[in-house]
Design an enzyme around this catalytic site. Structure first.
Site, PDB file in Angstrom:
ATOM      1  N   CYS A  89      37.569   8.314   4.144  1.00  0.00           N
ATOM      2  CA  CYS A  89      37.319   9.781   4.293  1.00  0.00           C
ATOM      3  C   CYS A  89      36.511   9.914   5.666  1.00  0.00           C
ATOM      4  CB  CYS A  89      36.603  10.067   3.089  1.00  0.00           C
ATOM      5  SG  CYS A  89      37.427   9.773   1.314  1.00  0.00           S
ATOM      6  N   HIS A 336      38.183  18.543   0.097  1.00  0.00           N
ATOM      7  CA  HIS A 336      38.410  17.580   0.976  1.00  0.00           C
ATOM      8  C   HIS A 336      39.624  17.183   1.564  1.00  0.00           C
ATOM      9  CE1 HIS A 336      36.976  13.818   2.129  1.00  0.00           C
ATOM     10  NE2 HIS A 336      36.799  13.175   0.922  1.00  0.00           N
ATOM     11  N   CYS A 366      30.424   9.292   2.455  1.00  0.00           N
ATOM     12  CA  CYS A 366      30.906   8.251   2.083  1.00  0.00           C
ATOM     13  C   CYS A 366      32.301   7.857   2.295  1.00  0.00           C
ATOM     14  CB  CYS A 366      30.575   8.200   0.322  1.00  0.00           C
ATOM     15  SG  CYS A 366      31.292   9.706  -0.403  1.00  0.00           S
TER      16      CYS A 366
END
Length: 380
Positions: A89, A336, A366
Site C-alpha cells: 500500500c 484506498h 501501513c
C-alpha cells in the site's frame, strides 16, 4: 547534498468500485495525471530523468511495468525510462522516496513519482489468490517454520490491533463518521480543487457518504466472523491515480519552477507481519527522530485509514491529536486505490500545507508484509 522539492502534485478523483473510473485502462488513468503535471508546470517532459510508479496488483491490465505503459500511452517521450515498484500500500509513497533519494544524491534532477490501482479490474488480493493459480504467499515451509500456520490477513490484523490497544468500537464509528464529514466539508469548500484532474466526467471523489450515521454503520456485519471491523470501519475499495513532480535545486533554477514543499525526511521500517498494520508507529518515530522534531511540531498528519483501529492506535501510542490527522477525510471516505494511495495522500497533504500556510506535514501508512513508510514535508 541537494534538496528535493515537490513542484506540483495532482490526482484523479477516487472512483468507487464499478463506478466512474472502473472501465478506464490503468495505463491511461495514470497517463492522465502524468500529462497534467506538465500542463500545469510548463516543464518539457523530455527533461525528466526517470518515472517511478507504484502499483500493488501488477497483473492483467496492470502488468508489464504499468508505469512505462502509462508514460507511453500518454504520448510522452520514449527516451524517458520508467519503473513500477511494489511496497504494497505504500508503493507510490516509496516512489516519492526513491525520487527524492536520487535527487539528493545528485544523480538525477527531475523525477516523476506516482501510482495507480484500478481495483475494479484487478481485485484486492488477485495476485495471491490460489484460485487464479498464483499460489498463497504465506504458505511456504520457511514461512510456516517461523510464523506457523496462523491466518495472515489485514482484516485479522486490524482486529488484533483494536484488541491490543483497547480501541473502543464506538470510538471507531465516531472516527469513521468524522472521516466522511471532513471529506464532505473539503469538497464543499473546494479544498481539493487545486489537486484534482477530472477524468471521464468524474470530477469529485465518489466514496464520500453524506448520509452516513452511526446507526447505519453499526448495522453492517463484521468483515470476519465475530470480528470487530465492518465495512464502515475499513478503507473503501477504489480506483485512482496520482503523481508528483520532484526536482533538484538545479532544476528549480534552470526551469524557473516554484516548489510547493521540500521532502524534509524519509523513513521506512519493517514491523510484525502477523499484526501487519502497526508499522506507522515505528516509522513515525523514526522520521521524527531523524528530523529532530516532536509530534507537536507537525502541523498536519496523513495516516492512511486502512482500518479505523490502525489510525487510532497510532495516535494513541504517539500522543497525536486526531484533530490534525486526515483533516480532509481519509480512506474510509475517499477510498484506498492501493498503489495510488501513497501519492494521493501526499498530494492532499502538500496542497493542504499550502492552503493553510502550515510548515510541516507528516504522512505514514501501513503496508502488507508488516511495513510502513513515513515522510515529512516542509512547505517552502
Amino acid at each position: 547534498m541537494t534538496d528535493a522539492y515537490i513542484v506540483d502534485a495532482v490526482r484523479t478523483p477516487t472512483g468507487r468500485r464499478g463506478k466512474g473510473l472502473s472501465d478506464i485502462h490503468p495505463a491511461d488513468l495514470l497517463g492522465t495525471v502524468f500529462t497534467a503535471l506538465f500542463d500545469r508546470t510548463g516543464v518539457d517532459p523530455a527533461h525528466v530523468d526517470d518515472v517511478i510508479a507504484g502499483c500493488v496488483a501488477q497483473m492483467g491490465a496492470q502488468a508489464w511495468n504499468v508505469g512505462r505503459n502509462a508514460w507511453l500511452s500518454a504520448g510522452l517521450p520514449e527516451h524517458v525510462p520508467a519503473v513500477t515498484i511494489d511496497r504494497q500500500c505504500g508503493s507510490s509513497q516509496q516512489a516519492v522516496h526513491f525520487a527524492a533519494q536520487a535527487i539528493k544524491a545528485g544523480d538525477q534532477d527531475l523525477v516523476v513519482a506516482g501510482g495507480v490501482e484500478v481495483m475494479s479490474q484487478v481485485p484486492l488480493n488477485s495476485s495471491g489468490d490460489p484460485g487464479l493459480g498464483f499460489g498463497y504467499p504465506f504458505g511456504g515451509p520457511g514461512w510456516e517454520k517461523r510464523y506457523g500456520d496462523q491466518e495472515i490477513h489485514q482484516f485479522r490484523g486490524g482486529d488484533l490491533i483494536a484488541e491490543r490497544w483497547g480501541i473502543d468500537r464506538e470510538e471507531m464509528f465516531r472516527f469513521a463518521l468524522d472521516s466522511h464529514a471532513r471529506a464532505a466539508r473539503a469538497q464543499d469548500e473546494g479544498r481539493f480543487a487545486d489537486q484534482l484532474v477530472p477524468v471521464a466526467g468524474v470530477t469529485a471523489d465518489e466514496g464520500v457518504r453524506r448520509d452516513s450515521d452511526i446507526d447505519k454503520m453499526r448495522s453492517l456485519a463484521p468483515i470476519r466472523p465475530d470480528g470487530i471491523h465492518n465495512a464502515a470501519l475499513a478503507s473503501q475499495i477504489a480506483d485512482g491515480a496520482a503523481a508528483l513532480l520532484v526536482a533538484s535545486e538545479r532544476a528549480v533554477e534552470r526551469f524557473g519552477l516554484t516548489p510547493l514543499a521540500r521532502v524534509h525526511t524519509t523513513a521506512v521500517v519493517g514491523s510484525d507481519p502477523v499484526l501487519i498494520l502497526t508499522g506507522p508507529i515505528p516509522a513515525t518515530r523514526k522520521a521524527l527522530e531523524k528530523a529532530s522534531l516532536s509530534p507537536e511540531e507537525i502541523d498536519l498528519y496523513e495516516c492512511n485509514e486502512a482500518f479505523a483501529a490502525v489510525v487510532l492506535a497510532w495516535a494513541k501510542e504517539l500522543g497525536i491529536d486526531t484533530g490534525r490527522v486526515n483533516v480532509n477525510g481519509g480512506a474510509m471516505a475517499l477510498g484506498h486505490p492501493l498503489g495510488a494511495s501513497g501519492a494521493r495522500l501526499m498530494t492532499t497533504l502538500v496542497h493542504e500545507l499550502v492552503r493553510t500556510d502550515a510548515r510541516y506535514g507528516l504522512q505514514t501508512m501501513c503496508e502488507g508484509g508488516g511495513l510502513a513508510n513515513a515522510t515529512i514535508l516542509e512547505r517552502v
